[in-house]
Design a protein around this motif. Structure first.
Motif, PDB file in Angstrom:
ATOM      1  N   ILE A  69       0.832  -1.208   0.000  1.00 52.53           N
ATOM      2  CA  ILE A  69       0.000   0.000   0.000  1.00 52.53           C
ATOM      3  C   ILE A  69       0.864   1.255   0.000  1.00 52.53           C
ATOM      4  CG2 ILE A  69      -1.666   1.335   1.359  1.00 52.53           C
ATOM      5  CD1 ILE A  69      -2.815  -1.440   2.265  1.00 52.53           C
ATOM      6  N   GLN A  70       1.835   1.314   0.891  1.00 52.95           N
ATOM      7  CA  GLN A  70       2.622   2.537   1.067  1.00 52.95           C
ATOM      8  C   GLN A  70       3.530   2.864  -0.119  1.00 52.95           C
ATOM      9  OE1 GLN A  70       2.106   4.750   3.552  1.00 52.95           O
ATOM     10  NE2 GLN A  70       0.435   3.348   4.037  1.00 52.95           N
ATOM     11  N   ARG A  71       3.881   1.878  -0.907  1.00 54.09           N
ATOM     12  CA  ARG A  71       4.761   2.160  -2.050  1.00 54.09           C
ATOM     13  C   ARG A  71       3.997   2.797  -3.199  1.00 54.09           C
ATOM     14  NH1 ARG A  71       5.318  -1.635  -6.158  1.00 54.09           N
ATOM     15  NH2 ARG A  71       3.636  -3.134  -6.124  1.00 54.09           N
ATOM     16  N   GLN A  72       2.680   2.901  -3.068  1.00 55.93           N
ATOM     17  CA  GLN A  72       1.823   3.522  -4.078  1.00 55.93           C
ATOM     18  C   GLN A  72       1.158   4.758  -3.448  1.00 55.93           C
ATOM     19  OE1 GLN A  72      -0.414   0.466  -6.472  1.00 55.93           O
ATOM     20  NE2 GLN A  72       0.241  -0.795  -4.725  1.00 55.93           N
ATOM     21  N   PRO A  73       1.719   5.941  -3.666  1.00 55.40           N
ATOM     22  CA  PRO A  73       1.230   7.141  -2.967  1.00 55.40           C
ATOM     23  C   PRO A  73      -0.271   7.387  -3.092  1.00 55.40           C
ATOM     24  CG  PRO A  73       3.284   7.614  -4.085  1.00 55.40           C
ATOM     25  CD  PRO A  73       2.863   6.238  -4.529  1.00 55.40           C
ATOM     26  N   ASP A  74      -0.845   7.186  -4.269  1.00 59.67           N
ATOM     27  CA  ASP A  74      -2.287   7.421  -4.424  1.00 59.67           C
ATOM     28  C   ASP A  74      -3.092   6.424  -3.596  1.00 59.67           C
ATOM     29  OD1 ASP A  74      -1.707   9.509  -6.163  1.00 59.67           O
ATOM     30  OD2 ASP A  74      -2.070   8.312  -7.968  1.00 59.67           O
ATOM     31  N   LEU A  75      -2.696   5.164  -3.632  1.00 55.51           N
ATOM     32  CA  LEU A  75      -3.392   4.140  -2.858  1.00 55.51           C
ATOM     33  C   LEU A  75      -3.219   4.398  -1.363  1.00 55.51           C
ATOM     34  CD1 LEU A  75      -5.054   1.529  -2.882  1.00 55.51           C
ATOM     35  CD2 LEU A  75      -2.882   0.265  -2.979  1.00 55.51           C
ATOM     36  N   ALA A  76      -2.023   4.772  -0.952  1.00 57.73           N
ATOM     37  CA  ALA A  76      -1.765   5.062   0.460  1.00 57.73           C
ATOM     38  C   ALA A  76      -2.619   6.238   0.939  1.00 57.73           C
ATOM     39  CB  ALA A  76      -0.286   5.341   0.690  1.00 57.73           C
ATOM     40  N   ALA A  77      -2.747   7.268   0.101  1.00 61.45           N
ATOM     41  CA  ALA A  77      -3.577   8.423   0.464  1.00 61.45           C
ATOM     42  C   ALA A  77      -5.048   8.022   0.577  1.00 61.45           C
ATOM     43  CB  ALA A  77      -3.398   9.538  -0.558  1.00 61.45           C
ATOM     44  N   ASP A  78      -5.517   7.206  -0.371  1.00 60.67           N
ATOM     45  CA  ASP A  78      -6.905   6.721  -0.295  1.00 60.67           C
ATOM     46  C   ASP A  78      -7.121   5.918   0.982  1.00 60.67           C
ATOM     47  OD1 ASP A  78      -7.492   7.867  -2.752  1.00 60.67           O
ATOM     48  OD2 ASP A  78      -7.424   5.965  -3.863  1.00 60.67           O
ATOM     49  N   PHE A  79      -6.191   5.012   1.265  1.00 63.80           N
ATOM     50  CA  PHE A  79      -6.299   4.162   2.451  1.00 63.80           C
ATOM     51  C   PHE A  79      -6.367   5.017   3.712  1.00 63.80           C
ATOM     52  CE2 PHE A  79      -4.755   1.219   5.720  1.00 63.80           C
ATOM     53  CZ  PHE A  79      -5.510   0.105   5.435  1.00 63.80           C
ATOM     54  N   GLN A  80      -5.483   5.995   3.819  1.00 63.52           N
ATOM     55  CA  GLN A  80      -5.470   6.870   4.990  1.00 63.52           C
ATOM     56  C   GLN A  80      -6.766   7.669   5.087  1.00 63.52           C
ATOM     57  OE1 GLN A  80      -2.220   9.635   5.186  1.00 63.52           O
ATOM     58  NE2 GLN A  80      -2.758  10.300   7.245  1.00 63.52           N
ATOM     59  N   GLY A  81      -7.246   8.146   3.953  1.00 58.65           N
ATOM     60  CA  GLY A  81      -8.504   8.890   3.952  1.00 58.65           C
ATOM     61  C   GLY A  81      -9.670   8.038   4.438  1.00 58.65           C
ATOM     62  N   TRP A  82      -9.714   6.785   3.993  1.00 53.13           N
ATOM     63  CA  TRP A  82     -10.785   5.890   4.436  1.00 53.13           C
ATOM     64  C   TRP A  82     -10.646   5.563   5.926  1.00 53.13           C
ATOM     65  CZ3 TRP A  82     -14.845   6.246   1.867  1.00 53.13           C
ATOM     66  CH2 TRP A  82     -14.858   6.334   0.476  1.00 53.13           C
ATOM     67  N   GLU A  83      -9.412   5.415   6.405  1.00 55.33           N
ATOM     68  CA  GLU A  83      -9.209   5.183   7.844  1.00 55.33           C
ATOM     69  C   GLU A  83      -9.728   6.365   8.660  1.00 55.33           C
ATOM     70  OE1 GLU A  83      -5.458   2.260   8.577  1.00 55.33           O
ATOM     71  OE2 GLU A  83      -4.951   4.318   8.023  1.00 55.33           O
ATOM     72  N   GLU A  84      -9.422   7.558   8.210  1.00 55.70           N
ATOM     73  CA  GLU A  84      -9.885   8.762   8.910  1.00 55.70           C
ATOM     74  C   GLU A  84     -11.403   8.856   8.866  1.00 55.70           C
ATOM     75  OE1 GLU A  84      -7.690  11.909   7.012  1.00 55.70           O
ATOM     76  OE2 GLU A  84      -5.803  11.237   7.921  1.00 55.70           O
ATOM     77  N   SER A  85     -11.991   8.518   7.739  1.00 51.81           N
ATOM     78  CA  SER A  85     -13.442   8.546   7.610  1.00 51.81           C
ATOM     79  C   SER A  85     -14.102   7.521   8.533  1.00 51.81           C
ATOM     80  CB  SER A  85     -13.839   8.281   6.154  1.00 51.81           C
ATOM     81  OG  SER A  85     -15.232   8.342   5.991  1.00 51.81           O
ATOM     82  N   ALA A  86     -13.465   6.356   8.650  1.00 47.04           N
ATOM     83  CA  ALA A  86     -14.007   5.320   9.538  1.00 47.04           C
ATOM     84  C   ALA A  86     -13.990   5.775  10.988  1.00 47.04           C
ATOM     85  CB  ALA A  86     -13.208   4.026   9.380  1.00 47.04           C
ATOM     86  N   GLU A  87     -12.966   6.535  11.355  1.00 46.68           N
ATOM     87  CA  GLU A  87     -12.834   6.985  12.741  1.00 46.68           C
ATOM     88  C   GLU A  87     -13.724   8.181  13.058  1.00 46.68           C
ATOM     89  OE1 GLU A  87      -8.707   7.791  13.443  1.00 46.68           O
ATOM     90  OE2 GLU A  87      -8.132   5.698  13.155  1.00 46.68           O
ATOM     91  N   SER A  88     -13.922   9.077  12.093  1.00 51.21           N
ATOM     92  CA  SER A  88     -14.599  10.333  12.400  1.00 51.21           C
ATOM     93  C   SER A  88     -15.999  10.459  11.814  1.00 51.21           C
ATOM     94  CB  SER A  88     -13.753  11.506  11.916  1.00 51.21           C
ATOM     95  OG  SER A  88     -13.610  11.460  10.508  1.00 51.21           O
ATOM     96  N   GLY A  89     -16.378   9.530  10.950  1.00 47.78           N
ATOM     97  CA  GLY A  89     -17.671   9.643  10.292  1.00 47.78           C
ATOM     98  C   GLY A  89     -18.804   9.057  11.121  1.00 47.78           C
ATOM     99  N   ASP A  90     -20.018   9.263  10.624  1.00 50.50           N
ATOM    100  CA  ASP A  90     -21.168   8.639  11.262  1.00 50.50           C
ATOM    101  C   ASP A  90     -21.191   7.152  10.906  1.00 50.50           C
ATOM    102  OD1 ASP A  90     -22.288   8.339   8.685  1.00 50.50           O
ATOM    103  OD2 ASP A  90     -23.479  10.165   8.877  1.00 50.50           O
ATOM    104  N   ALA A  91     -22.189   6.446  11.358  1.00 46.62           N
ATOM    105  CA  ALA A  91     -22.247   4.996  11.158  1.00 46.62           C
ATOM    106  C   ALA A  91     -22.253   4.619   9.676  1.00 46.62           C
ATOM    107  CB  ALA A  91     -23.469   4.410  11.864  1.00 46.62           C
ATOM    108  N   THR A  92     -22.985   5.351   8.860  1.00 44.32           N
ATOM    109  CA  THR A  92     -23.039   5.057   7.427  1.00 44.32           C
ATOM    110  C   THR A  92     -21.675   5.271   6.783  1.00 44.32           C
ATOM    111  OG1 THR A  92     -25.367   5.669   7.334  1.00 44.32           O
ATOM    112  CG2 THR A  92     -24.166   5.665   5.250  1.00 44.32           C
ATOM    113  N   GLN A  93     -21.030   6.374   7.120  1.00 47.42           N
ATOM    114  CA  GLN A  93     -19.698   6.662   6.579  1.00 47.42           C
ATOM    115  C   GLN A  93     -18.683   5.619   7.057  1.00 47.42           C
ATOM    116  OE1 GLN A  93     -19.571  10.620   8.188  1.00 47.42           O
ATOM    117  NE2 GLN A  93     -19.779  11.562   6.158  1.00 47.42           N
ATOM    118  N   ALA A  94     -18.796   5.210   8.301  1.00 45.81           N
ATOM    119  CA  ALA A  94     -17.869   4.209   8.843  1.00 45.81           C
ATOM    120  C   ALA A  94     -18.032   2.876   8.113  1.00 45.81           C
ATOM    121  CB  ALA A  94     -18.096   4.041  10.338  1.00 45.81           C
ATOM    122  N   ARG A  95     -19.276   2.477   7.822  1.00 44.67           N
ATOM    123  CA  ARG A  95     -19.506   1.235   7.080  1.00 44.67           C
ATOM    124  C   ARG A  95     -18.930   1.322   5.675  1.00 44.67           C
ATOM    125  NH1 ARG A  95     -24.246   1.311   9.951  1.00 44.67           N
ATOM    126  NH2 ARG A  95     -25.401   2.347   8.301  1.00 44.67           N
TER     127      ARG A  95
END
Length: 117
Positions: A69-95
């Protein structure tokens, strides 16, 4: 982190060995080296205590996926964004985020030759 041409991996996917993964992390995510070393020590201790290679195998699989994942900057950024969304979003966003994270992890497992999670 090392830069790459648009959409290209920073480095080739290394073999799934401790030495190769350590070198890859040193190149693409040096801030992760302390965690890598700490988790390697824990896995080695668990393997010794249990006379079982499974903890080391899990460690290598986890870090091979991380490097994929980390060797691909775009994929790593997407992954991090989804992790942040899972932590800070509502239940629908987390799912939704959990589903996207799962797809990325499944893709990474397949790419490094591991069975799906």
């Amino acid at each position: 982190m090392t830069t790459s041409a648009a959409g290209q991996p920073l480095i080739p996917q290394p073999p799934a060995t401790v030495a190769a993964l350590r070198q890859a992390i040193r190149q693409i995510a040096p801030a992760a080296l302390p965690a890598f070393t700490r988790e390697l020590d824990q896995a080695a201790d668990q393997s010794r205590l249990g006379s079982d290679l499974a903890p080391l195998q899990r460690f290598i699989a986890q870090w091979a996926v991380y490097v994929y994942i980390q060797r691909q900057p775009d994929l790593a950024a997407d992954f991090q964004g989804w992790e942040e969304s899972a932590e800070s979003g509502d239940a629908t966003q987390a799912r939704q985020a959990a589903s996207k994270i799962g797809r990325i992890l499944d893709q990474a497992h397949a790419a490094v030759g591991l069975p799906s999670r």
